[in-house]
Motif scaffolding. Structure first.
Motif, PDB file in Angstrom:
ATOM      1  N   GLN A   1      51.555  39.257  32.076  1.00 16.46           N
ATOM      2  CA  GLN A   1      51.045  39.240  33.446  1.00 16.46           C
ATOM      3  C   GLN A   1      52.234  39.238  34.406  1.00 16.46           C
ATOM      4  O   GLN A   1      53.015  38.295  34.444  1.00 16.46           O
TER       5      GLN A   1
ATOM      6  N   SER B   1      40.384  47.894  40.196  1.00 19.37           N
ATOM      7  CA  SER B   1      40.210  47.759  41.645  1.00 19.37           C
ATOM      8  C   SER B   1      38.735  47.818  41.987  1.00 19.37           C
ATOM      9  O   SER B   1      37.993  48.652  41.453  1.00 19.37           O
TER      10      SER B   1
ATOM     11  N   GLN C   1      43.402  47.510  46.534  1.00 20.32           N
ATOM     12  CA  GLN C   1      43.999  46.343  45.891  1.00 20.32           C
ATOM     13  C   GLN C   1      43.678  46.392  44.401  1.00 20.32           C
ATOM     14  O   GLN C   1      42.580  46.797  44.008  1.00 20.32           O
TER      15      GLN C   1
ATOM     16  N   GLN D   1      44.057  44.397  40.413  1.00 19.17           N
ATOM     17  CA  GLN D   1      44.267  43.201  39.613  1.00 19.17           C
ATOM     18  C   GLN D   1      44.598  43.611  38.185  1.00 19.17           C
ATOM     19  O   GLN D   1      44.161  44.664  37.714  1.00 19.17           O
ATOM     20  N   GLN D   2      45.359  42.750  37.489  1.00 18.39           N
ATOM     21  CA  GLN D   2      45.717  43.036  36.112  1.00 18.39           C
ATOM     22  C   GLN D   2      44.746  42.356  35.163  1.00 18.39           C
ATOM     23  O   GLN D   2      44.398  41.184  35.340  1.00 18.39           O
TER      24      GLN D   2
END
Length: 352
Positions: A24, A55, A61, A63-64
């Motif tokens: 991460q 997204s 935006q 996110q992982q």
């Protein structure tokens, strides 16, 4: 023969990339991405180091996701807004049931090698009971079994390159050296079907799509093949050139094959006859998209072509030289996945 593949705890000695979760990190948003798809209203992209990002706001935006491996991921496909699959190097197959936020390892190269050995041995056993008219079949199977047993000792070397589901139950995995598998039970079991394909030289298999009920596969060295019975049997198609194909796109009843150095071909009869699509570029085309209204073709050097018909494909000015591997539409334009992560092309101009 379908074989149930159960993921067991990974043993000591496996490569770190199969043991270690994808880290991460903010760096995840700038790695090479290889594919991008829609999962309902969500966008999901996969790439190097086991990275999966998603997204929920049209690509603004990201996110992982949580991923259990650090292998290069090569493709992604969703059968519903929640359930998806991703392939990767080392024979990796991942599954998600929460729209791409968390992934589980369902298959790795060790299990894939075991599956090949078991399948080939079963074919030889069957041949002993029911001899074939082909005098070379037994010898070919024995050589293939020796190769598979050697691979079993060497480890999970062969990558899976493409996952594609026709529907929630029926899916296909394609990979290097002619690897091909099929499931008819939503991925619970996978059957090796490589021997059904007209691919004696074991060329890499890169793409699969469906047009008018027929399945078409494309690969390296101009390899094209078709199945009219949902993958039970396959036959070779004529190829318009001898270079590699990286993607197939069905658009408004026509089939597009994306190749090297500006080679883009179209077929109006399901792959039997091909014509070159004139394009003013010599870059390689890596991925395409069609919603049956707009066609988009992405490629190296920041290339993005778009149009309603192939006759009016226009090269859009992305203003960058990144390599693009895949493309999906958003309301304001296109989202591309490739070198340095995500790039968004706005219809009124280019914007990162």
């Amino acid at each position: 023969m379908g074989i149930s593949l159960t993921v067991l705890p990974l043993a000591a000695g496996l490569p770190d990339r199969l043991q270690q979760p994808s880290p991460q990190s903010d760096a995840a948003f700038s790695v090479m991405l290889t594919d991008i798809v829609r999962a309902g209203d969500r966008l999901v992209a996969v790439g190097d180091m086991g990275v999966v990002i998603y997204s929920d706001d049209q690509g603004q935006q990201w996110q992982q996701a949580s991923v259990p491996v650090t292998t290069l991921l090569t493709s992604v496909d969703f059968t519903s807004a929640e359930r998806g699959w991703a392939t990767g190097h080392d024979g990796v197959l991942l599954q998600t049931d929460d729209a791409g936020a968390n992934w589980t390892l369902k298959l790795d190269g060790y299990q894939l090698n075991e599956l090949k050995v078991t399948s080939l041995q079963a074919q030889l056993d069957s041949l002993a009971e029911t001899p074939s008219d082909d005098p070379l079949l037994e010898e070919d199977l024995m050589f293939a079994l020796e190769d598979a047993e050697f691979a079993l000792e060497e480890g999970p070397a062969n990558p899976l390159l493409r996952v594609w589901f026709r529907d929630a139950e029926t899916g296909f995995l394609l990979g290097a050296y002619g690897t091909a598998l099929k499931t008819t039970d939503a991925g619970e079991t996978w059957q090796l079907i490589s021997e059904r394909l007209p691919n004696p030289d074991q060329m890499h298999l890169n793409a699969i799509t469906m047009l008018d009920g027929a399945l078409i596969i494309a690969g390296e060295a101009g390899l094209l093949m078709r199945s009219d019975d949902q993958g039970d049997s396959w036959y070779a198609l004529p190829s318009p050139y001898q270079g590699s194909f990286f993607d197939l796109v069905a658009h408004k009843g026509k089939l597009f094959a994306l190749g090297l150095r500006g080679h883009l071909f179209v077929s109006a009869d399901g792959g039997f006859d091909w014509g070159a699509v004139p394009v003013d570029t010599t870059v390689s085309f890596m991925g395409g998209y069609s919603d049956n209204q707009q066609l988009a073709i992405a490629g190296l050097g920041g290339t993005l072509l778009s149009g309603g018909q192939y006759q009016d494909l226009t090269e859009l000015n992305t203003g960058v030289r990144r390599h693009f591997n895949a493309v999906v539409p958003i309301a304001a334009g296109w989202v591309l996945a490739g070198e340095q992560g995500i790039y968004t092309y706005q219809l009124l101009g280019a914007d990162q």
